[in-house]
Design a protein around this motif. Structure first.
Motif, PDB file in Angstrom:
ATOM      1  N   ASP A   1       0.821  -1.210   0.000  1.00 22.69           N
ATOM      2  CA  ASP A   1       0.000   0.000   0.000  1.00 22.69           C
ATOM      3  C   ASP A   1       0.858   1.263   0.000  1.00 22.69           C
ATOM      4  OD1 ASP A   1      -2.292  -1.505  -0.024  1.00 22.69           O
ATOM      5  OD2 ASP A   1      -2.666  -1.313   2.135  1.00 22.69           O
ATOM      6  N   CYS A   2       2.113   1.140   0.405  1.00 24.84           N
ATOM      7  CA  CYS A   2       3.022   2.301   0.447  1.00 24.84           C
ATOM      8  C   CYS A   2       3.511   2.707  -0.938  1.00 24.84           C
ATOM      9  CB  CYS A   2       4.226   2.003   1.338  1.00 24.84           C
ATOM     10  SG  CYS A   2       3.795   1.800   3.063  1.00 24.84           S
ATOM     11  N   LYS A   3       3.327   1.861  -1.917  1.00 25.13           N
ATOM     12  CA  LYS A   3       3.678   2.148  -3.315  1.00 25.13           C
ATOM     13  C   LYS A   3       5.177   2.305  -3.563  1.00 25.13           C
ATOM     14  CE  LYS A   3      -0.722   2.796  -4.603  1.00 25.13           C
ATOM     15  NZ  LYS A   3      -1.477   1.848  -3.866  1.00 25.13           N
ATOM     16  N   ILE A   4       6.000   1.803  -2.677  1.00 25.88           N
ATOM     17  CA  ILE A   4       7.448   1.823  -2.891  1.00 25.88           C
ATOM     18  C   ILE A   4       7.905   0.376  -2.984  1.00 25.88           C
ATOM     19  CG2 ILE A   4       9.684   2.442  -1.912  1.00 25.88           C
ATOM     20  CD1 ILE A   4       8.307   4.797  -0.583  1.00 25.88           C
ATOM     21  N   GLN A   5       8.572   0.047  -4.055  1.00 27.69           N
ATOM     22  CA  GLN A   5       8.961  -1.334  -4.307  1.00 27.69           C
ATOM     23  C   GLN A   5      10.474  -1.513  -4.201  1.00 27.69           C
ATOM     24  OE1 GLN A   5       6.631  -3.735  -4.692  1.00 27.69           O
ATOM     25  NE2 GLN A   5       5.182  -2.083  -4.333  1.00 27.69           N
ATOM     26  N   ALA A   6      10.862  -2.705  -3.820  1.00 27.82           N
ATOM     27  CA  ALA A   6      12.278  -3.061  -3.792  1.00 27.82           C
ATOM     28  C   ALA A   6      12.785  -3.149  -5.229  1.00 27.82           C
ATOM     29  CB  ALA A   6      12.461  -4.392  -3.076  1.00 27.82           C
ATOM     30  N   GLN A   7      13.968  -2.595  -5.461  1.00 26.60           N
ATOM     31  CA  GLN A   7      14.534  -2.573  -6.808  1.00 26.60           C
ATOM     32  C   GLN A   7      15.576  -3.664  -7.040  1.00 26.60           C
ATOM     33  OE1 GLN A   7      13.291  -0.424  -9.104  1.00 26.60           O
ATOM     34  NE2 GLN A   7      11.883   0.176  -7.485  1.00 26.60           N
ATOM     35  N   ASN A   8      16.109  -4.227  -5.954  1.00 24.50           N
ATOM     36  CA  ASN A   8      17.160  -5.236  -6.093  1.00 24.50           C
ATOM     37  C   ASN A   8      17.158  -6.134  -4.855  1.00 24.50           C
ATOM     38  OD1 ASN A   8      18.657  -3.811  -4.033  1.00 24.50           O
ATOM     39  ND2 ASN A   8      19.236  -2.346  -5.620  1.00 24.50           N
ATOM     40  N   ASP A   9      18.086  -7.079  -4.812  1.00 22.94           N
ATOM     41  CA  ASP A   9      18.141  -8.023  -3.687  1.00 22.94           C
ATOM     42  C   ASP A   9      18.424  -7.330  -2.358  1.00 22.94           C
ATOM     43  OD1 ASP A   9      17.577 -10.192  -5.283  1.00 22.94           O
ATOM     44  OD2 ASP A   9      19.677 -10.791  -5.528  1.00 22.94           O
ATOM     45  N   THR A  10      19.258  -6.302  -2.381  1.00 21.19           N
ATOM     46  CA  THR A  10      19.563  -5.573  -1.152  1.00 21.19           C
ATOM     47  C   THR A  10      18.302  -4.902  -0.611  1.00 21.19           C
ATOM     48  OG1 THR A  10      21.816  -5.162  -1.936  1.00 21.19           O
ATOM     49  CG2 THR A  10      21.036  -3.798  -0.124  1.00 21.19           C
ATOM     50  N   ASP A  11      17.526  -4.294  -1.501  1.00 26.18           N
ATOM     51  CA  ASP A  11      16.264  -3.672  -1.089  1.00 26.18           C
ATOM     52  C   ASP A  11      15.306  -4.717  -0.525  1.00 26.18           C
ATOM     53  OD1 ASP A  11      17.246  -1.288  -2.066  1.00 26.18           O
ATOM     54  OD2 ASP A  11      15.814  -1.112  -3.714  1.00 26.18           O
ATOM     55  N   THR A  12      15.213  -5.851  -1.190  1.00 27.64           N
ATOM     56  CA  THR A  12      14.299  -6.911  -0.749  1.00 27.64           C
ATOM     57  C   THR A  12      14.670  -7.399   0.644  1.00 27.64           C
ATOM     58  OG1 THR A  12      13.923  -7.592  -3.029  1.00 27.64           O
ATOM     59  CG2 THR A  12      13.378  -9.192  -1.320  1.00 27.64           C
ATOM     60  N   LYS A  13      15.963  -7.557   0.898  1.00 28.02           N
ATOM     61  CA  LYS A  13      16.407  -7.982   2.230  1.00 28.02           C
ATOM     62  C   LYS A  13      16.058  -6.928   3.275  1.00 28.02           C
ATOM     63  CE  LYS A  13      20.153 -10.925   0.634  1.00 28.02           C
ATOM     64  NZ  LYS A  13      21.605 -11.101   0.520  1.00 28.02           N
ATOM     65  N   ALA A  14      16.242  -5.657   2.932  1.00 31.01           N
ATOM     66  CA  ALA A  14      15.904  -4.579   3.864  1.00 31.01           C
ATOM     67  C   ALA A  14      14.403  -4.568   4.149  1.00 31.01           C
ATOM     68  CB  ALA A  14      16.352  -3.228   3.308  1.00 31.01           C
ATOM     69  N   VAL A  15      13.601  -4.705   3.106  1.00 32.56           N
ATOM     70  CA  VAL A  15      12.143  -4.723   3.283  1.00 32.56           C
ATOM     71  C   VAL A  15      11.743  -5.886   4.186  1.00 32.56           C
ATOM     72  CG1 VAL A  15       9.940  -5.119   2.108  1.00 32.56           C
ATOM     73  CG2 VAL A  15      11.591  -3.504   1.144  1.00 32.56           C
ATOM     74  N   ASN A  16      12.267  -7.067   3.914  1.00 31.75           N
ATOM     75  CA  ASN A  16      11.924  -8.233   4.734  1.00 31.75           C
ATOM     76  C   ASN A  16      12.331  -8.030   6.191  1.00 31.75           C
ATOM     77  OD1 ASN A  16      10.744  -9.641   2.640  1.00 31.75           O
ATOM     78  ND2 ASN A  16      12.601 -10.747   2.117  1.00 31.75           N
ATOM     79  N   LYS A  17      13.505  -7.439   6.408  1.00 26.86           N
ATOM     80  CA  LYS A  17      13.981  -7.205   7.776  1.00 26.86           C
ATOM     81  C   LYS A  17      13.042  -6.250   8.517  1.00 26.86           C
ATOM     82  CE  LYS A  17      17.879  -4.993   8.212  1.00 26.86           C
ATOM     83  NZ  LYS A  17      19.275  -4.571   8.418  1.00 26.86           N
ATOM     84  N   PHE A  18      12.644  -5.172   7.859  1.00 31.01           N
ATOM     85  CA  PHE A  18      11.766  -4.205   8.504  1.00 31.01           C
ATOM     86  C   PHE A  18      10.352  -4.753   8.697  1.00 31.01           C
ATOM     87  CE2 PHE A  18      15.076  -1.130   7.766  1.00 31.01           C
ATOM     88  CZ  PHE A  18      14.885  -0.191   8.766  1.00 31.01           C
TER      89      PHE A  18
END
Length: 94
Positions: A15-32
């Protein structure tokens, strides 16, 4: 990395409309997202939450990082993000 966040957390994040762009982003999103799950489970009825800010990875954009911090603390009890400088300190008040 451990257990992934629950699907409802992903739905809220999307719903925040901000998507992970790479693996580093995906890991950060999952952690948060896992951090938010943990805080909701154990601190939802707290009067105040104080949480140490995880150190951002170099490759994570500031927009994503601040969005994640906002997402974690949104709709929670009063929330303080804290950051130190890896120095031992003693706080004294009289």
């Amino acid at each position: 990395m451990g257990e992934l966040p629950k699907e409802d957390m992903y739905a809220q994040w999307n719903d925040c409309k901000i998507q992970a762009q790479n693996d580093t982003d995906t890991k950060a999103v999952n952690k948060f997202l896992k951090l938010r799950e943990f805080l909701m489970k154990y601190s939802d009825n707290s009067s105040l939450i104080i949480c140490t800010i995880p150190i951002p990875k170099v490759n994570v954009t500031p927009e994503l990082w601040t969005s994640l911090m906002g997402f974690v603390s949104d709709s929670m009890p009063p929330f303080i993000w804290s950051r130190g400088n890896n120095e031992n300190v003693i706080t004294f008040s009289a």
